[in-house]
Enzyme design. Structure first.
Site, PDB file in Angstrom:
ATOM      1  N   ASP A  10       0.874  -1.171   0.000  1.00  0.00           N
ATOM      2  CA  ASP A  10       0.000   0.000   0.000  1.00  0.00           C
ATOM      3  C   ASP A  10       0.918   1.229   0.000  1.00  0.00           C
ATOM      4  O   ASP A  10       2.114   1.119   0.275  1.00  0.00           O
ATOM      5  CB  ASP A  10      -0.876  -0.055   1.258  1.00  0.00           C
ATOM      6  CG  ASP A  10      -1.762   1.170   1.411  1.00  0.00           C
ATOM      7  OD1 ASP A  10      -2.346   1.601   0.398  1.00  0.00           O
ATOM      8  OD2 ASP A  10      -1.856   1.685   2.540  1.00  0.00           O
ATOM      9  N   ASP A  12      -0.048   5.091   1.057  1.00  0.00           N
ATOM     10  CA  ASP A  12      -0.216   6.040   2.170  1.00  0.00           C
ATOM     11  C   ASP A  12      -0.244   5.303   3.507  1.00  0.00           C
ATOM     12  O   ASP A  12      -1.014   4.362   3.705  1.00  0.00           O
ATOM     13  CB  ASP A  12      -1.505   6.843   1.992  1.00  0.00           C
ATOM     14  CG  ASP A  12      -1.512   7.657   0.707  1.00  0.00           C
ATOM     15  OD1 ASP A  12      -0.423   8.056   0.245  1.00  0.00           O
ATOM     16  OD2 ASP A  12      -2.604   7.896   0.150  1.00  0.00           O
ATOM     17  N   SER A  19      -2.597  11.183   5.775  1.00  0.00           N
ATOM     18  CA  SER A  19      -3.346  12.309   6.332  1.00  0.00           C
ATOM     19  C   SER A  19      -4.822  12.067   6.101  1.00  0.00           C
ATOM     20  O   SER A  19      -5.216  11.620   5.019  1.00  0.00           O
ATOM     21  CB  SER A  19      -2.937  13.607   5.639  1.00  0.00           C
ATOM     22  OG  SER A  19      -3.896  14.619   5.899  1.00  0.00           O
ATOM     23  N   ALA A  21      -6.789  14.241   5.620  1.00  0.00           N
ATOM     24  CA  ALA A  21      -7.181  15.244   4.622  1.00  0.00           C
ATOM     25  C   ALA A  21      -6.675  14.877   3.223  1.00  0.00           C
ATOM     26  O   ALA A  21      -6.710  15.701   2.316  1.00  0.00           O
ATOM     27  CB  ALA A  21      -6.648  16.613   5.028  1.00  0.00           C
ATOM     28  N   ASN A  54      -5.452   2.929  -3.068  1.00  0.00           N
ATOM     29  CA  ASN A  54      -6.725   3.623  -3.287  1.00  0.00           C
ATOM     30  C   ASN A  54      -6.445   5.121  -3.325  1.00  0.00           C
ATOM     31  O   ASN A  54      -5.845   5.651  -2.385  1.00  0.00           O
ATOM     32  CB  ASN A  54      -7.693   3.369  -2.122  1.00  0.00           C
ATOM     33  CG  ASN A  54      -8.317   1.985  -2.141  1.00  0.00           C
ATOM     34  OD1 ASN A  54      -8.100   1.199  -3.048  1.00  0.00           O
ATOM     35  ND2 ASN A  54      -9.108   1.701  -1.112  1.00  0.00           N
ATOM     36  N   GLN A  55      -6.876   5.787  -4.364  1.00  0.00           N
ATOM     37  CA  GLN A  55      -6.703   7.241  -4.456  1.00  0.00           C
ATOM     38  C   GLN A  55      -8.038   7.886  -4.801  1.00  0.00           C
ATOM     39  O   GLN A  55      -8.214   8.500  -5.858  1.00  0.00           O
ATOM     40  CB  GLN A  55      -5.603   7.589  -5.485  1.00  0.00           C
ATOM     41  CG  GLN A  55      -4.205   7.157  -5.046  1.00  0.00           C
ATOM     42  CD  GLN A  55      -3.734   7.870  -3.773  1.00  0.00           C
ATOM     43  OE1 GLN A  55      -4.114   9.023  -3.511  1.00  0.00           O
ATOM     44  NE2 GLN A  55      -2.912   7.202  -2.964  1.00  0.00           N
ATOM     45  N   CYS A  92      -6.437   3.075  -7.680  1.00  0.00           N
ATOM     46  CA  CYS A  92      -7.874   3.138  -7.934  1.00  0.00           C
ATOM     47  C   CYS A  92      -8.305   4.583  -7.721  1.00  0.00           C
ATOM     48  O   CYS A  92      -8.169   5.107  -6.619  1.00  0.00           O
ATOM     49  CB  CYS A  92      -8.638   2.215  -6.987  1.00  0.00           C
ATOM     50  SG  CYS A  92     -10.398   2.619  -6.942  1.00  0.00           S
ATOM     51  N   HIS A  94     -11.338   5.725  -7.935  1.00  0.00           N
ATOM     52  CA  HIS A  94     -12.787   5.781  -7.727  1.00  0.00           C
ATOM     53  C   HIS A  94     -13.156   6.066  -6.283  1.00  0.00           C
ATOM     54  O   HIS A  94     -12.359   5.894  -5.373  1.00  0.00           O
ATOM     55  CB  HIS A  94     -13.411   4.449  -8.171  1.00  0.00           C
ATOM     56  CG  HIS A  94     -13.027   4.053  -9.562  1.00  0.00           C
ATOM     57  ND1 HIS A  94     -12.241   2.953  -9.852  1.00  0.00           N
ATOM     58  CD2 HIS A  94     -13.308   4.648 -10.750  1.00  0.00           C
ATOM     59  CE1 HIS A  94     -12.055   2.876 -11.169  1.00  0.00           C
ATOM     60  NE2 HIS A  94     -12.687   3.895 -11.732  1.00  0.00           N
ATOM     61  N   CYS A 100     -16.547   0.156  -8.128  1.00  0.00           N
ATOM     62  CA  CYS A 100     -15.594  -0.428  -9.067  1.00  0.00           C
ATOM     63  C   CYS A 100     -15.072  -1.744  -8.506  1.00  0.00           C
ATOM     64  O   CYS A 100     -15.400  -2.127  -7.383  1.00  0.00           O
ATOM     65  CB  CYS A 100     -14.429   0.539  -9.288  1.00  0.00           C
ATOM     66  SG  CYS A 100     -13.428   0.760  -7.794  1.00  0.00           S
ATOM     67  N   ASP A 129      -1.648  -0.730   5.931  1.00  0.00           N
ATOM     68  CA  ASP A 129      -1.908  -0.183   7.270  1.00  0.00           C
ATOM     69  C   ASP A 129      -3.401  -0.155   7.588  1.00  0.00           C
ATOM     70  O   ASP A 129      -3.784   0.222   8.692  1.00  0.00           O
ATOM     71  CB  ASP A 129      -1.317   1.231   7.412  1.00  0.00           C
ATOM     72  CG  ASP A 129      -2.015   2.250   6.528  1.00  0.00           C
ATOM     73  OD1 ASP A 129      -2.293   1.935   5.348  1.00  0.00           O
ATOM     74  OD2 ASP A 129      -2.295   3.358   7.013  1.00  0.00           O
TER      75      ASP A 129
HETATM   76 MG   LIG Z   1      -2.804   3.114   3.673  1.00  0.00          MG
HETATM   77 ZN   LIG Z   2     -11.521   1.592  -8.591  1.00  0.00          ZN
END
Ligand SMILES: [Mg+2]
Ligand SMILES: [Zn+2]
Length: 184
Positions: A10, A12, A19, A21, A54-55, A92, A94, A100, A129
């Protein structure tokens, strides 16, 4: 066929500080202490490193692809400066409302990595994490590792981790533990 040596991380909270935020710009992308060096250590032991992240900040309109590319350019440059190489970044963009197949805990990104690298999930650890990182990995039979950086301590405290989850203080500890294990 020899086992392909790949580790899936992963981003972040594992490689860089997280964060609530969101990480929205290269300035906000700050490596965790020892994380890039841990990747270098894995590389030196013959492991290729891929990221599955994941973004949803993209889907939420908090930042755009140019910003994500700029963050990853910074990440690759900082990694190279310590002799580390991140071979692929699967993300990702989404939100949960998009339903998705790639947003973790769905295993879509890990499936793509399995196909791209032609790996055996049973021999390819995933490191995260958050519970959803572990769930995505466990769904495909990857060994799953929790680090206590980022949201890791909260994740551990909340419980309900997939069976067999191995816990490490941070990515540095994961790399040392994992490499000691596979070299036995
Ligand atoms: Mg993470
Ligand atoms: Zn996705």
């Amino acid at each position: 066929m020899p086992i392909k040596k790949v580790v899936i991380l992963d981003r972040d909270g594992v490689i860089n500080a997280d964060s609530d935020a969101f990480i929205k710009s290269p300035d906000e992308w700050v490596a965790l202490p020892g994380a890039l060096e841990a990747i270098a250590r894995l590389n030196q032991a013959g492991y290729r490193v891929a990221i599955a992240t994941n973004q949803s900040g993209i889907g939420r309109g908090l930042f755009d692809m140019d910003a994500l590319n700029a963050m990853h350019l910074k990440m690759h440059r900082m990694a190279a400066a310590v002799g580390a190489r991140i071979e692929a970044v699967f993300f990702c963009p989404h939100t949960a409302e998009d339903h998705c197949e790639c947003r973790k805990p769905k295993p879509g990104m890990l499936k793509m990595i399995t196909e791209r690298f032609e790996i055996d999930p049973a021999h390819t650890p995933t490191v995260g994490d958050s519970l959803r990182d572990l769930q995505a990995g466990a769904a495909l039979g990857h060994p799953v590792h929790l680090v206590l950086t980022g949201k890791g301590r909260k994740t551990l405290a909340a419980g309900g981790l997939p069976e067999g989850t191995i816990v490490h203080d941070d990515l540095r500890a994961f790399a040392l533990d994992f490499l000691a294990d596979v070299q036995e």
